[in-house]
Enzyme design. Sequence first.
Site, PDB file in Angstrom:
ATOM      1  N   TYR A 105       0.845  -1.201   0.000  1.00 15.12           N
ATOM      2  CA  TYR A 105       0.000   0.000   0.000  1.00 15.12           C
ATOM      3  C   TYR A 105       0.883   1.255   0.000  1.00 15.12           C
ATOM      4  O   TYR A 105       1.718   1.436   0.900  1.00 15.12           O
ATOM      5  CB  TYR A 105      -0.901  -0.040   1.241  1.00 15.12           C
ATOM      6  CG  TYR A 105      -1.798   1.157   1.383  1.00 15.12           C
ATOM      7  CD1 TYR A 105      -2.847   1.379   0.498  1.00 15.12           C
ATOM      8  CD2 TYR A 105      -1.600   2.078   2.408  1.00 15.12           C
ATOM      9  CE1 TYR A 105      -3.669   2.480   0.628  1.00 15.12           C
ATOM     10  CE2 TYR A 105      -2.427   3.181   2.552  1.00 15.12           C
ATOM     11  CZ  TYR A 105      -3.452   3.372   1.659  1.00 15.12           C
ATOM     12  OH  TYR A 105      -4.266   4.470   1.784  1.00 15.12           O
ATOM     13  N   ASP A 177      -0.115  -6.377   7.848  1.00 11.40           N
ATOM     14  CA  ASP A 177      -1.280  -5.627   7.377  1.00 11.40           C
ATOM     15  C   ASP A 177      -2.133  -6.621   6.596  1.00 11.40           C
ATOM     16  O   ASP A 177      -1.770  -7.035   5.495  1.00 11.40           O
ATOM     17  CB  ASP A 177      -0.828  -4.454   6.498  1.00 11.40           C
ATOM     18  CG  ASP A 177      -2.011  -3.615   5.971  1.00 11.40           C
ATOM     19  OD1 ASP A 177      -3.153  -4.114   5.978  1.00 11.40           O
ATOM     20  OD2 ASP A 177      -1.764  -2.475   5.533  1.00 11.40           O
TER      21      ASP A 177
HETATM   22  C1  LIG Z   1      -6.461   1.668   2.903  1.00 16.13           C
HETATM   23  C2  LIG Z   1      -5.307   0.903   3.399  1.00 16.13           C
HETATM   24  C3  LIG Z   1      -4.505   1.384   4.442  1.00 16.13           C
HETATM   25  C4  LIG Z   1      -4.727   2.730   5.083  1.00 16.13           C
HETATM   26  O1  LIG Z   1      -5.965   2.812   5.731  1.00 16.13           O
HETATM   27  P1  LIG Z   1      -6.770   4.201   5.942  1.00 16.13           P
HETATM   28  O2  LIG Z   1      -7.926   3.770   6.760  1.00 16.13           O
HETATM   29  O3  LIG Z   1      -7.141   4.694   4.567  1.00 16.13           O
HETATM   30  O4  LIG Z   1      -5.853   5.140   6.638  1.00 16.13           O
HETATM   31  C5  LIG Z   1      -3.455   0.586   4.877  1.00 16.13           C
HETATM   32  N1  LIG Z   1      -3.196  -0.596   4.308  1.00 16.13           N
HETATM   33  C6  LIG Z   1      -3.933  -1.089   3.290  1.00 16.13           C
HETATM   34  C7  LIG Z   1      -3.598  -2.413   2.707  1.00 16.13           C
HETATM   35  C8  LIG Z   1      -5.010  -0.349   2.794  1.00 16.13           C
HETATM   36  O5  LIG Z   1      -5.738  -0.832   1.778  1.00 16.13           O
END
Ligand SMILES: *Cc1c(COP(=O)(O)O)cnc(C)c1O
Length: 383
Positions: A105, A177
């Site tokens: 990301y 993540d």
């Molecule tokens: C959207 C996203 C983020 C960030 O999240 P927000 O809520 O937009 O701050 C982080 N990691 C991944 C994989 C994402 O898709």
Amino acid sequence: MKNDHLKPATIAAQAAGATDTETAGVVPGIHLSTTYLRDADYALMRPDNIYGRDENDSVRQAEEVLRQLEGAAATLLFPTGMAAIAAVFRALPGGARVILQNGIYWGTIKWVRDFCARRGIFLEEVDAADASALAAACRSSADLVWIETPSNPWLKTVDINAAAGLAHKAGAVLVVDATAATPILTRALDHGADIVMHSASKAINGHADVLGGVLSCRDGASALWKAIATERHDAGAIIGPFEAWLVMRGLRTLPLRVERMCTNAMAIARFLDGHAGVESVLYPGLEGDPGHAIASRQMSGGYGSLMSVVVKGDRARALDVVARLRLFHRATSLGGVESLVEHRHTIEPDTGIPETLLRLSVGIEDAGDLVADLAQALEGAAA
Ligand SMILES: *Cc1c(COP(=O)(O)O)cnc(C)c1O
């Protein structure tokens, strides 16, 4: 803890048992108070409630649902996914060494690079989906290994279990993540991660109307987790009670939504794979995908709702396909009930994204309608 034996569908639908004890409502109220009462002896009437910067029952209720879904020791909500990510990095000591998966990301990469440069944190970016590259990076000691699986927008799969082994040997914690997987498809802590992070703005809330982020840990007494909790409290990265309540409302249908999104995504991936107007489809659910075997081990119930498709032709044709879509909304983000399409190169022109790559977030609409929409757009955009 008492519900930890229940299945995700039950935990989610019943919001981990949260009801409104004051009114006997089946649905808990939204607690908006920023401050809490003391009695005439000046004792707190609820010892765990002093001030709303870190103490709020609506936030706690949403966290408890997520904690149970994740099988975690503790869970903290943040106002955005990025705020959750930032809390982890801000809890690291100066001079730390961080290994970051590359090609993930873009918001993460951009902020982490900038933060580490300012803080004197040594940052190494590595293709963590390549086990030998990750092993090489983990040969020197490290404090944190950060991976994202499946990754956005390349849909690379990283073996969480193997990454945890390498990270731990290097003395590092592994943070995953797992936004694109959701806690329904992958419980990253079960696979060896120390902390799992999600953007709750995506499938967890699922209705494209809340920003939120979440961290869950295996060991609530670890120094890093304590530092993260302190960071949230002291620096005040607090989600609002209404947002937390909406997240919990969204969570009630998460297992159902994920199930439908995965079925739809699989049908779309099969339609696009081998289509005359398509170069390649990046989706771990396809047997030919390099991450398919690992994804099949660490994802259960499907391969997620995110995919990228590289169309044949040039940038103009890719944008023509996008322009012809009638059901897929042209917008960024992912994990919502409505399908979205994004021309990622327009957003990220300098990071090596092909100009012909379209990222799809598949929603819960009828699969046939979505396939027909893609079919007419690909047909209409002459190569
Ligand atoms: C959207 C996203 C983020 C960030 O999240 P927000 O809520 O937009 O701050 C982080 N990691 C991944 C994989 C994402 O898709």
